[in-house]
Every structure is written in C-alpha cells, then in structure tokens.
Design a protein around this motif. Structure first.
Motif, PDB file in Angstrom:
ATOM      1  N   ARG A 161      51.917  42.506  50.927  1.00 21.75           N
ATOM      2  CA  ARG A 161      52.416  41.768  52.101  1.00 21.75           C
ATOM      3  C   ARG A 161      51.239  41.104  52.794  1.00 21.75           C
ATOM      4  N   PHE A 162      50.233  41.923  53.092  1.00 23.62           N
ATOM      5  CA  PHE A 162      49.078  41.387  53.826  1.00 23.62           C
ATOM      6  C   PHE A 162      47.899  41.148  52.861  1.00 23.62           C
ATOM      7  N   TYR A 163      47.229  40.002  53.065  1.00 26.45           N
ATOM      8  CA  TYR A 163      46.029  39.688  52.285  1.00 26.45           C
ATOM      9  C   TYR A 163      45.026  38.977  53.172  1.00 26.45           C
ATOM     10  N   ALA A 164      43.766  39.433  53.145  1.00 21.69           N
ATOM     11  CA  ALA A 164      42.686  38.679  53.800  1.00 21.69           C
ATOM     12  C   ALA A 164      41.493  38.650  52.842  1.00 21.69           C
ATOM     13  N   GLY A 165      41.083  37.445  52.428  1.00 20.91           N
ATOM     14  CA  GLY A 165      39.987  37.338  51.434  1.00 20.91           C
ATOM     15  C   GLY A 165      38.874  36.418  51.912  1.00 20.91           C
ATOM     16  N   GLN A 166      37.681  36.924  51.952  1.00 21.49           N
ATOM     17  CA  GLN A 166      36.514  36.126  52.358  1.00 21.49           C
ATOM     18  C   GLN A 166      35.789  35.647  51.091  1.00 21.49           C
ATOM     19  N   PRO A 167      35.632  34.328  50.934  1.00 18.63           N
ATOM     20  CA  PRO A 167      34.975  33.841  49.695  1.00 18.63           C
ATOM     21  C   PRO A 167      33.549  34.378  49.539  1.00 18.63           C
ATOM     22  N   LEU A 168      33.191  34.634  48.265  1.00 20.87           N
ATOM     23  CA  LEU A 168      31.827  35.071  47.911  1.00 20.87           C
ATOM     24  C   LEU A 168      31.116  33.907  47.215  1.00 20.87           C
ATOM     25  N   HIS A 169      29.855  33.703  47.574  1.00 21.15           N
ATOM     26  CA  HIS A 169      29.103  32.587  46.972  1.00 21.15           C
ATOM     27  C   HIS A 169      28.021  33.093  46.023  1.00 21.15           C
ATOM     28  N   SER A 170      27.822  32.322  44.988  1.00 24.05           N
ATOM     29  CA  SER A 170      26.692  32.619  44.090  1.00 24.05           C
ATOM     30  C   SER A 170      25.420  32.155  44.792  1.00 24.05           C
ATOM     31  N   PRO A 171      24.222  32.550  44.309  1.00 21.92           N
ATOM     32  CA  PRO A 171      22.990  32.088  44.962  1.00 21.92           C
ATOM     33  C   PRO A 171      22.916  30.568  45.048  1.00 21.92           C
ATOM     34  N   GLU A 172      23.589  29.834  44.128  1.00 22.32           N
ATOM     35  CA  GLU A 172      23.552  28.361  44.186  1.00 22.32           C
ATOM     36  C   GLU A 172      24.622  27.812  45.114  1.00 22.32           C
ATOM     37  N   GLY A 173      25.480  28.684  45.670  1.00 20.90           N
ATOM     38  CA  GLY A 173      26.489  28.229  46.618  1.00 20.90           C
ATOM     39  C   GLY A 173      27.869  28.010  46.027  1.00 20.90           C
ATOM     40  N   GLN A 174      28.054  28.358  44.754  1.00 20.29           N
ATOM     41  CA  GLN A 174      29.385  28.228  44.154  1.00 20.29           C
ATOM     42  C   GLN A 174      30.268  29.377  44.637  1.00 20.29           C
ATOM     43  N   ARG A 175      31.592  29.065  44.907  1.00 20.99           N
ATOM     44  CA  ARG A 175      32.509  30.138  45.321  1.00 20.99           C
ATOM     45  C   ARG A 175      33.026  30.837  44.071  1.00 20.99           C
ATOM     46  N   ILE A 176      32.549  32.041  43.885  1.00 18.99           N
ATOM     47  CA  ILE A 176      32.838  32.715  42.627  1.00 18.99           C
ATOM     48  C   ILE A 176      33.890  33.814  42.749  1.00 18.99           C
ATOM     49  N   GLY A 177      34.278  34.161  43.934  1.00 24.91           N
ATOM     50  CA  GLY A 177      35.287  35.211  44.098  1.00 24.91           C
ATOM     51  C   GLY A 177      35.457  35.564  45.569  1.00 24.91           C
ATOM     52  N   THR A 178      35.985  36.737  45.829  1.00 26.07           N
ATOM     53  CA  THR A 178      36.198  37.141  47.228  1.00 26.07           C
ATOM     54  C   THR A 178      35.906  38.619  47.419  1.00 26.07           C
ATOM     55  N   LEU A 179      35.659  38.961  48.699  1.00 28.27           N
ATOM     56  CA  LEU A 179      35.812  40.350  49.138  1.00 28.27           C
ATOM     57  C   LEU A 179      37.135  40.341  49.887  1.00 28.27           C
ATOM     58  N   CYS A 180      38.131  41.112  49.398  1.00 28.07           N
ATOM     59  CA  CYS A 180      39.439  41.022  50.039  1.00 28.07           C
ATOM     60  C   CYS A 180      40.029  42.395  50.364  1.00 28.07           C
ATOM     61  N   VAL A 181      40.906  42.387  51.374  1.00 31.16           N
ATOM     62  CA  VAL A 181      41.637  43.609  51.726  1.00 31.16           C
ATOM     63  C   VAL A 181      43.119  43.297  51.579  1.00 31.16           C
ATOM     64  N   ILE A 182      43.920  44.310  51.173  1.00 28.97           N
ATOM     65  CA  ILE A 182      45.330  44.106  50.851  1.00 28.97           C
ATOM     66  C   ILE A 182      46.129  45.302  51.383  1.00 28.97           C
ATOM     67  N   ASP A 183      47.363  45.002  51.903  1.00 26.81           N
ATOM     68  CA  ASP A 183      48.246  46.109  52.308  1.00 26.81           C
ATOM     69  C   ASP A 183      49.665  45.801  51.900  1.00 26.81           C
ATOM     70  N   ARG A 184      50.443  46.883  51.788  1.00 24.91           N
ATOM     71  CA  ARG A 184      51.862  46.703  51.450  1.00 24.91           C
ATOM     72  C   ARG A 184      52.678  46.467  52.729  1.00 24.91           C
ATOM     73  N   GLN A 185      51.994  46.542  53.902  1.00 22.60           N
ATOM     74  CA  GLN A 185      52.607  46.235  55.201  1.00 22.60           C
ATOM     75  C   GLN A 185      51.997  44.937  55.733  1.00 22.60           C
ATOM     76  N   PRO A 186      52.785  44.174  56.528  1.00 26.21           N
ATOM     77  CA  PRO A 186      52.201  42.990  57.164  1.00 26.21           C
ATOM     78  C   PRO A 186      51.139  43.422  58.184  1.00 26.21           C
ATOM     79  N   HIS A 187      50.143  42.568  58.393  1.00 27.93           N
ATOM     80  CA  HIS A 187      49.056  42.803  59.347  1.00 27.93           C
ATOM     81  C   HIS A 187      48.762  41.518  60.082  1.00 27.93           C
ATOM     82  N   THR A 188      48.274  41.650  61.252  1.00 30.45           N
ATOM     83  CA  THR A 188      47.711  40.494  61.937  1.00 30.45           C
ATOM     84  C   THR A 188      46.304  40.892  62.347  1.00 30.45           C
TER      85      THR A 188
END
Lengths: 528, 138
Positions: free
Chosen positions: A111-138
C-alpha cells in the motif's frame, strides 16, 4: 498498470551500475544496518536497497521481504529512479500507476511506498533505498529528509565498493605487469640478440646484456639514440664480398663491425614504438650476430666456384679432344693418345663427382644415417687395407697391433672410408717401395675414451703451411698434376671423424713423412 | 660446325706468321688449344701461368693471347688482361679469356677487363679456331 518507464540514458545507467560490480554479491551488514534503520524510522515492515538492472530490480539488502529480485516492469523503484527526490505513494490503491500492480493486488500487497533514488559515483540513478508497508502511510517531511540522508550513506557505501574493486583490479594489474616484466626480462637476458630501447626524446631506456658483447662497451654505453647510431655507423661498414643489402621495408641492414679485435657481421633492424593512441613513443633497435651465417654463405659460394672450376677443367679436355677426334683426321697413334687423355680425364671427373657426392651426403645427413656399433677394430683395419692398396701393393702396408684392443664405437663403413683415404694418401705421397705403417697410437689421447689409429708414411711430408690447409676442400699440397686427386679426401676424413665424435692429429715433416692419427671412440675398458 | 682436316685451313695469312700465346696452367688444356690452332701461318707459344706469360708477351710480342682466368701464381687472367690494355705497347693485342666461370657477372667482368672474347669451359676447339681465323685474316 503503468510499467516502469525506461530512462533516456538507460545504457549508460546500466553500465554505471554494472561497473560497481555489486550485482549478485552476498548480503553485507553495512547495508543491512541501514535498511533496518530505515524500516524503524518509518515504522514499516519492509525496507530495501534495490538496484534497477536492465530487466530486474535486485536487492543488495532486504528487510521483511523474502525475495532477492523482482521483474523491473512491475517494480516501484523503476518509477522512483525517474524522480529527483523521493517517490512517495501513500496508498497504492489510490494511485492509477500502481492500483492493479500484482505487487499490490497480491502479496506482498503493497500500500505504502517511499523510495529515495541512489546515485552512482558518476551521478547515474541506479536504484533506491525504499521503505514499504501493507498499510497506507503519510510520511512526515522529517522522515523523508532522514530517508534522503540514509540514501546518501548507502551511496557512500556503494562508492567504497567501487573503490575497493578498483584497488583490487589495480593490484591484479600490477601483479600481471610485474610477471610480464620479469618474463620479458628473462627472455631478453637469455637471447644472444641485442635489444636497445629509446624513448620519444631519444634517451636510452633499456639495453639487454647481449648488447655490450655484440657491439663493445663504448657503443653499448651510449645513452641516447643519436650517439648510439653515430657510434655504430662509425664502427661498422657494409660487409665485404657481399652485395650491399638495401635497407628494406622492415628497415633491416647489415653491417660489419670490429669489437674487441673481433669482426662480426650484424643485422640491424629499427622499429618505432607507438602508444595505444598512435603517438610516437620512441624506438627499439635490434641487432643480431649473423657472422656464422655470413661465413657459411661465403664458404658455400667459394665452394661452388672452386667446384665449378674443378669440374669444368677435366670436362674441357674431354669435350675438346672428343670434338677434335670427331671433326678432324689423325693418325692412329695420336688418336689413341687423345682417347687415353679423354679416358683419364673422365675417370678423374667421376672420382671427383663421387667425392663431392660423399661430402654432400655426409653434410646433409649430419651423421643421422650413421650406424654406430661396438665392434672389434682388427677386421675394420683389414678391410681398409684391402680396399686402399692397389694390386701388388698390399705388402707395403705394415700392420702392428697390440694384443688386447678395446672394441671401438664406429659406423664400420664410414670409418673404413676415412681410413682408406688416409692410407691411399700415405701410399700416393711416398716412394713406390716405401712402407706405410698402420698401428695404434700411444695411450695418451686428446680425450679419455678415444683410441688412436695411426697411419705413418716415409714420404714427401708437408710444410707447416701445407699442413694448415690440409682439410681445406680442393686444396692439394702437390700441384704439379703428377699425382691424381681433387683435394677432397682429407675434408671427407674430417667430416666423418668429427661426426663419429673423434679427433684427427697430423704430424708431418717435409722429406721425412707424415703420421695421421684418427682418434675414435672406444668402449670403456673394464675395471680390473 | 665445319669439318676440317689439320692442314685444310684458310689461306695462309700473308706476310709474317700470326703469333699466339696460349696461357693455361693445365698441360692437357694447353695441348688441346695448340692442337686446335695447329694451322699453317700460326706460330704457337705456351706459358703455364700469368707471371711467365707476362715475360713471354714482352719477349715475343704476340698478336693474340688466349688466357685462362683462374691460374695459380700472383697474376690471374683478369689482372693480366687489364695490364695489357693499360700499356700502350700491348693494348692492341687480341685477348680471348677462357674461364670455368660462366655466369653473366663473370662474363661482364671479363669483358670489362678488356677481353675481345670470353669462352666458358668446356669450349668448342673449332669455335676458338673460327675466332682466331677471323682476327688473323682481318
């Protein structure tokens, strides 16, 4: 559902990710600590370090989810990497991009997802650090700021990974380079050829061990190209008696130099060195000692020239007298005389051809066809005497042998041929009734394991000058033409005895006679 | 090639005999050359090496020298030929070089030394005779 879109710089992005060499590596505590912290911060059961590969997202760290990867098209993180800041989905059921996503409609039922993009040393967005829940969140702004901070720490950890990998690679490169250098160094130290390297400014950077022995110390000591080239040119000149070899496409030249009182013919070849980008990086000069090849070449040419002369001279008599006999009338006595000349010269010619072929055969096979066997010596001597002595002359040869002779290690046929040549010479170059002594030389041979068979005559002998040239092909001490022969007999003897592993000694005194000793290998005498 | 009897050669050259010096170290080849040129009007002389030949040339002033190239001694055929050409007194003597070396290089070397002809062994005695006749009757 809206599948995760593909960024415009996808190829570079994936390359940057893969360059980190992190995909499919085992979990590491330093990432797991951060995901646990993120889950705690948002009070969520699930937190991930998710890396978006070309077809999948792969989790370097994973809290609260029993999976290591999922397809990219259904991934939330595939969307998040398009964002400059965190992608926040308070309730996926309310978001048309995700409402019908299988990750939402079926477990883990996001239900809930918050993902912060992760950058490679050259600045490419290669993935995320994310948190997830089965309940909605604000989430609060403070929570999202903390997520961004944690993501920076993850980025640092990923950067260190690359650094460590670079260090490991560089150490491996260094080891490989070191091994390569050592190998090359050993090769260059072992080769008899000289190598000298100069950098792009002409400064000498390398010279191997063979250099000094080939060109002499003063040339080898030159520390720049101009000096080296000039010193070599000053010491050398084109080899004599050979058409000057033009500098060919490979830049190979030949020169003769005299170093430490010794003449050498060198082959020189210069090659430019270029960097990977094509820029000049100096040059390597290669020098090879071809004195031996050169000498062999010269001797072959000389041999051919002398052989041609020796073959054509009797041929000229045969051809010329035959022509006169065919085209002119002569009385019976003259005709007979000319025919005798033709007969004699053709006999000489055929002997000469046989001897030339014997030498050529022995040289070509270099002893490969020798059948060396241990055998008693006396039968070999008897055979040689029988072959060498003309009819009625066998009595001139006086054989004296000690009682117990060790067996000899020779090819019987070749040894007999050598001995026959020596006995024939002894008979030929001494008076018609003079004896020729055949026996065994004293016990002190030139080397252990050799037995000396000595042939001594009481003939005309040789001067030291004649003795010096006795093995020379076509050399004849007696040039009056009274004694037949082509001057090949002793060269053949030498070839044979050398190939048998023996030695030849000759002692001679003009008007007193000659002693030729053929030292041949014998079987070791049994210990008493 | 024509068939000739020993004394059926061309007309005897008019006037003084045509003097020929045969220089060859092999006695049998010297004999062969002399037999080939055994014609009326030719006066044959022999020398067994270059040094002896040089002395004979000064002595008898031949019109023709038949000269072996490879001979023992200090004076080989090529050197003697060059020497004859260099001296005004002997520059007009015809020279035939006889050699066991038949490569193009060797011929060129012989002709460069000033020879009028270069014959390779084995040579035809009658061909040699033709050459000599051409010069002796010219």
């Amino acid at each position: 559902m809206q599948p995760a879109p593909i960024p415009a710089d996808e190829a570079d992005r994936v390359a940057a990710l893969r360059a980190l060499n992190v995909l499919d590596t085992p979990p590491e505590a330093r990432f797991d600590r951060l995901t646990r912290l993120a889950a705690h911060l948002f009070d969520c059961p699930i937190a991930l370090v998710s890396l978006v590969d070309s077809e999948r997202q792969w989790f370097k760290s994973c809290v609260g989810l029993d999976a290591s990867e999922t397809p990219r098209d259904i991934s939330f993180c595939g969307h998040a990497i398009h964002h400059g800041t965190a992608l926040v989905v308070p309730n996926a059921l309310d978001d048309p991009r995700f409402a019908d996503n299988p990750l939402v409609t079926a477990p883990p039922a996001i239900r809930f997802y918050a993902g912060q993009p992760l950058h490679s040393p050259e600045g490419q967005r290669i993935g995320t650090l994310c948190v997830i829940d089965r309940q909605p969140h604000t989430p609060s702004a403070a929570q999202l700021a903390a997520l961004a901070d944690l993501a920076s720490i993850v980025e640092n950890e990923l950067g260190q990974l690359e650094l460590r990998h670079a260090l490991a690679t560089s150490a491996a490169c260094e080891a490989a380079l070191d091994r390569h250098t050592r190998t090359l160094d050993t090769i260059l130290r072992l080769t008899p050829d000289a190598f000298v390297a100069f950098d792009e400014h002409g400064v000498r950077t390398y010279g191997n061990r063979a250099l000094a022995s080939l060109v002499g110390g003063h040339i080898a000591a030159c520390n720049n190209y101009a000096a080296f080239d000039a010193a070599l040119a000053a010491a050398g000149h084109p080899p004599p008696g050979r058409r000057r070899m033009a500098r060919n496409a490979e830049g190979i030249t030949e020169l003769e130099i005299s170093s430490s009182g010794q003449f050498r013919v060198l082959q020189r070849s210069d090659r430019p060195l270029t960097r990977a980008d094509g820029m000049p990086q100096g040059r390597v000069v290669f020098l090879r000692d071809i004195t031996h090849e050169y000498e062999v070449d010269r001797m072959k040419t000389e041999f051919l020239s002398i052989a041609a002369h020796e073959l054509r001279t009797p041929m000229a008599s045969i051809h010329g007298f035959a022509e006169l006999l065919l085209k002119r009338e002569y009385d019976t006595a003259t005709r007979r005389d000319l025919l005798e000349t033709i007969y004699r010269q053709s006999t000489n010619l055929s002997h000469l051809i046989n001897e030339l072929l014997d030498i050529a055969r022995i040289e070509a096979r270099a002893g490969a066809d020798f059948r060396v066997a241990t055998q008693p010596l006396p039968p070999l001597l008897a055979r040689a005497i029988e072959t060498a002595a003309p009819p009625g002359q066998a009595a001139r040869i006086q054989l004296a042998l000690p009682a117990d002779l060790p067996p000899v290690l020779v090819d019987s046929e070749k040894f007999c041929q050598a001995l026959v040549n020596v006995i024939t010479n002894a008979l030929k170059y001494s008076g018609e009734d003079a004896p020729v002594h055949l026996g065994i030389a004293g016990p002190d041979g030139p080397a252990p394991g050799l037995l000396g068979v000595a042939v001594r005559d009481e003939g005309i002998g040789m001067t030291p000058e004649q003795l010096d040239r006795v093995f020379e092909r076509f050399y004849r001490a007696e040039q009056s033409g009274r004694t037949p022969g082509a001057g090949l007999g002793m060269s053949l003897v030498k070839e044979i005895i050398d190939l048998l592993g023996g030695r030849i000694d000759i002692a001679s005194l003009p008007d007193h006679g000659t002693t030729v000793t053929l030292w041949i290998p014998c079987a070791p005498t049994k210990a008493p | 090639m024509d068939t000739l009897r020993p004394h059926e050669g061309p007309l005897k050259p008019p006037g003084a005999p045509f003097r020929i010096l045969v220089v060859e170290d092999q006695p049998e080849l010297r004999r062969l050359i002399c037999m080939s040129l055994d014609e009326p009007g030719y006066e044959l002389h022999e020398a067994a090496n270059g040094d002896l030949a040089a002395a004979r040339i000064a002595e008898i002033r031949p019109q023709l020298v038949i000269l072996d190239v490879m001979m023992p001694g200090t004076l080989d055929g090529l050197t003697l030929c060059r020497r004859l050409r260099a001296d005004a007194a002997t520059a007009g003597i015809r020279v035939v070089l006889l050699s066991a070396r038949g490569q193009q290089d060797d011929r060129e070397l012989g002709l460069a030394a000033g020879a009028d002809a270069y014959l390779v062994k084995p040579f035809s005695p009658l061909e040699l005779l033709q050459l000599v006749r051409r010069w002796s009757t010219a």
